[in-house]
Scaffold this motif. Structure first.
Motif, PDB file in Angstrom:
ATOM      1  N   TYR A 224       0.807  -1.220   0.000  1.00 53.26           N
ATOM      2  CA  TYR A 224       0.000   0.000   0.000  1.00 53.26           C
ATOM      3  C   TYR A 224       0.844   1.275   0.000  1.00 53.26           C
ATOM      4  N   TRP A 225       2.097   1.163   0.410  1.00 56.69           N
ATOM      5  CA  TRP A 225       2.945   2.357   0.526  1.00 56.69           C
ATOM      6  C   TRP A 225       3.738   2.554  -0.764  1.00 56.69           C
ATOM      7  N   LYS A 226       3.630   3.741  -1.323  1.00 53.56           N
ATOM      8  CA  LYS A 226       4.315   4.077  -2.574  1.00 53.56           C
ATOM      9  C   LYS A 226       5.368   5.150  -2.315  1.00 53.56           C
ATOM     10  N   HIS A 227       6.358   5.219  -3.189  1.00 50.70           N
ATOM     11  CA  HIS A 227       7.429   6.212  -3.026  1.00 50.70           C
ATOM     12  C   HIS A 227       6.889   7.640  -3.004  1.00 50.70           C
ATOM     13  N   TYR A 228       5.885   7.896  -3.812  1.00 49.11           N
ATOM     14  CA  TYR A 228       5.375   9.270  -3.838  1.00 49.11           C
ATOM     15  C   TYR A 228       4.673   9.646  -2.537  1.00 49.11           C
ATOM     16  N   TYR A 229       4.223   8.658  -1.741  1.00 45.02           N
ATOM     17  CA  TYR A 229       3.686   8.982  -0.415  1.00 45.02           C
ATOM     18  C   TYR A 229       4.796   9.556   0.470  1.00 45.02           C
ATOM     19  N   THR A 230       5.969   8.941   0.376  1.00 48.33           N
ATOM     20  CA  THR A 230       7.118   9.439   1.152  1.00 48.33           C
ATOM     21  C   THR A 230       7.438  10.858   0.733  1.00 48.33           C
ATOM     22  N   LEU A 231       7.442  11.105  -0.570  1.00 52.39           N
ATOM     23  CA  LEU A 231       7.715  12.451  -1.076  1.00 52.39           C
ATOM     24  C   LEU A 231       6.712  13.453  -0.514  1.00 52.39           C
ATOM     25  N   ILE A 232       5.446  13.116  -0.555  1.00 49.53           N
ATOM     26  CA  ILE A 232       4.401  14.025  -0.068  1.00 49.53           C
ATOM     27  C   ILE A 232       4.563  14.281   1.430  1.00 49.53           C
ATOM     28  N   VAL A 233       4.794  13.223   2.201  1.00 53.34           N
ATOM     29  CA  VAL A 233       4.942  13.369   3.651  1.00 53.34           C
ATOM     30  C   VAL A 233       6.135  14.251   3.986  1.00 53.34           C
ATOM     31  N   ILE A 234       7.287  13.964   3.382  1.00 50.24           N
ATOM     32  CA  ILE A 234       8.491  14.752   3.669  1.00 50.24           C
ATOM     33  C   ILE A 234       8.289  16.207   3.236  1.00 50.24           C
TER      34      ILE A 234
END
Length: 147
Positions: free
Chosen positions: A107-117
């Motif tokens: 469920y976790w995608k790289h772009y989620y990390t980008l958005i969160v950071i």
């Protein structure tokens, strides 16, 4: 230490505040992500220390303290934050995955990390500026009372 060599000592209080907020929030979100099953750390060097603890308390805070210091204008902060968030999300995170240090869920995608950071950098900046403004206001009130 490289950070100490390049830090603007006249802004040390605000930079330390910004960095400490990054540390606290990074560690908290890391624990929440693990608890929710959004990611895991298959390889643990020490059972009492989360594997990305060093990144949470050094790499992210120091990176964003430099950005906070060297890119104070809105447009430059935006570009630097987007660039560093992209680096962490699309280069560093896949490297950690390839070394089996980090395993995101399906469920976790790289772009989620980008958005969160990306958003965290702005939220933490806003909190830091609000805290600094309150400190400055309190100091002015204190000086007025002494006169």
């Amino acid at each position: 230490m490289i950070w100490w060599k390049y830090v603007d000592r006249s802004k040390l209080n605000v930079l330390i505040t910004y960095g400490l907020l990054w540390m606290i929030i990074s560690l908290l979100l890391d624990d929440i992500g693990i608890a929710l099953g959004l990611w895991q750390y298959p390889l643990e060097l020490f059972s009492f220390v989360p594997p990305l603890f060093p990144a949470d308390i050094t790499i992210l805070p120091i990176t964003y303290m430099f950005i906070f210091q060297y890119f104070p204008k809105k447009s430059s902060f935006l570009i630097a934050t987007l660039g560093s968030a992209s680096l962490f999300s699309y280069i560093i995170e896949p490297v950690f995955i390839s070394f089996n240090l980090y395993r995101p869920s399906n469920y976790w995608k790289h772009y989620y990390t980008l958005i969160v950071i990306f958003f965290l950098s702005y939220i933490i900046k806003w909190i830091t500026i609000k805290l600094q403004n309150q400190v400055d206001h309190n100091q002015i009130d204190h000086l007025k009372r002494e006169q």
